[in-house]
Design a protein around this motif. Structure first.
Motif, mmCIF file in Angstrom:
data_model
loop_
_atom_site.group_PDB
_atom_site.id
_atom_site.type_symbol
_atom_site.label_atom_id
_atom_site.label_comp_id
_atom_site.label_asym_id
_atom_site.label_seq_id
_atom_site.Cartn_x
_atom_site.Cartn_y
_atom_site.Cartn_z
ATOM 1 N N TRP A 189 0.824 -1.202 0.000
ATOM 2 C CA TRP A 189 0.000 0.000 0.000
ATOM 3 C C TRP A 189 0.857 1.250 0.000
ATOM 4 N N LYS A 229 2.223 1.719 -3.519
ATOM 5 C CA LYS A 229 1.190 2.141 -4.476
ATOM 6 C C LYS A 229 -0.059 2.561 -3.715
ATOM 7 N N PRO A 230 -0.073 3.769 -3.153
ATOM 8 C CA PRO A 230 -1.263 4.188 -2.393
ATOM 9 C C PRO A 230 -2.467 4.369 -3.312
ATOM 10 N N ILE A 231 -3.622 4.141 -2.745
ATOM 11 C CA ILE A 231 -4.874 4.297 -3.480
ATOM 12 C C ILE A 231 -5.282 5.756 -3.399
ATOM 13 N N GLU A 232 -5.474 6.371 -4.548
ATOM 14 C CA GLU A 232 -5.874 7.767 -4.588
ATOM 15 C C GLU A 232 -7.334 7.859 -4.983
ATOM 16 N N MET A 233 -8.091 8.539 -4.158
ATOM 17 C CA MET A 233 -9.508 8.727 -4.444
ATOM 18 C C MET A 233 -9.710 10.124 -5.006
ATOM 19 N N THR A 234 -10.341 10.206 -6.134
ATOM 20 C CA THR A 234 -10.655 11.505 -6.719
ATOM 21 C C THR A 234 -12.161 11.598 -6.903
#
Length: 141
Positions: A41, A44-49
């Motif tokens: 994680w 490669k963090p999860i990006e919320m848009t």
């Protein structure tokens, strides 16, 4: 597949795994797995848009209000209905006339509301704005 084939496959699989012994996991198994998940994680963090930003919503709302004001404040509908163009007549009959009727009924019902409703609505809006300003001031200090 029919039920007999399912039963035979089920018996075959049960026969295969009945002699297999279950193994105990080590005490650190969960920690190791979670560390691996965390490292993945972090790499490669999860990006919320948001699909539509706040400013785009403001623009969309402003355009809708502008269209409503144009339809109510001018005689666009009557100008279009008086035109000899069949497309404009169809547009008036299908789209503009129902919108005009709905908006007229909404504004007639808003006029009939007591004044106290408007006072409460404006007060709540003012409190919401005041709360947002105070929160921003407190968080920036």
């Amino acid at each position: 597949m029919n039920k007999k084939e399912d039963i035979y496959k089920d018996d075959f699989i049960r026969g295969l795994i009945k002699d297999v012994e279950l193994e105990e996991t080590s005490d650190q198994f969960t920690n190791k797995v979670m560390d691996g998940v965390m490292q993945d994680w972090l790499a490669k963090p999860i990006e919320m848009t948001k699909p539509i930003s706040k400013y785009q919503w403001i623009w969309i709302g402003g355009l809708i209000i502008l269209v409503v004001l144009i339809l109510l404040g001018t005689d666009v509908r009557t100008l279009i209905s008086n035109a000899d163009n069949p497309f404009l007549n169809q547009l008036d009959a299908v789209f503009l006339q129902p919108i005009n009727q709905v908006l007229t009924k909404v504004f007639e019902s808003l006029v009939k509301l007591p004044v106290m409703v408007y006072i409460v609505a404006i007060s709540l809006g003012g409190l919401a704005v005041f709360d947002r300003i105070v929160n921003r001031l407190l968080h920036y200090r």
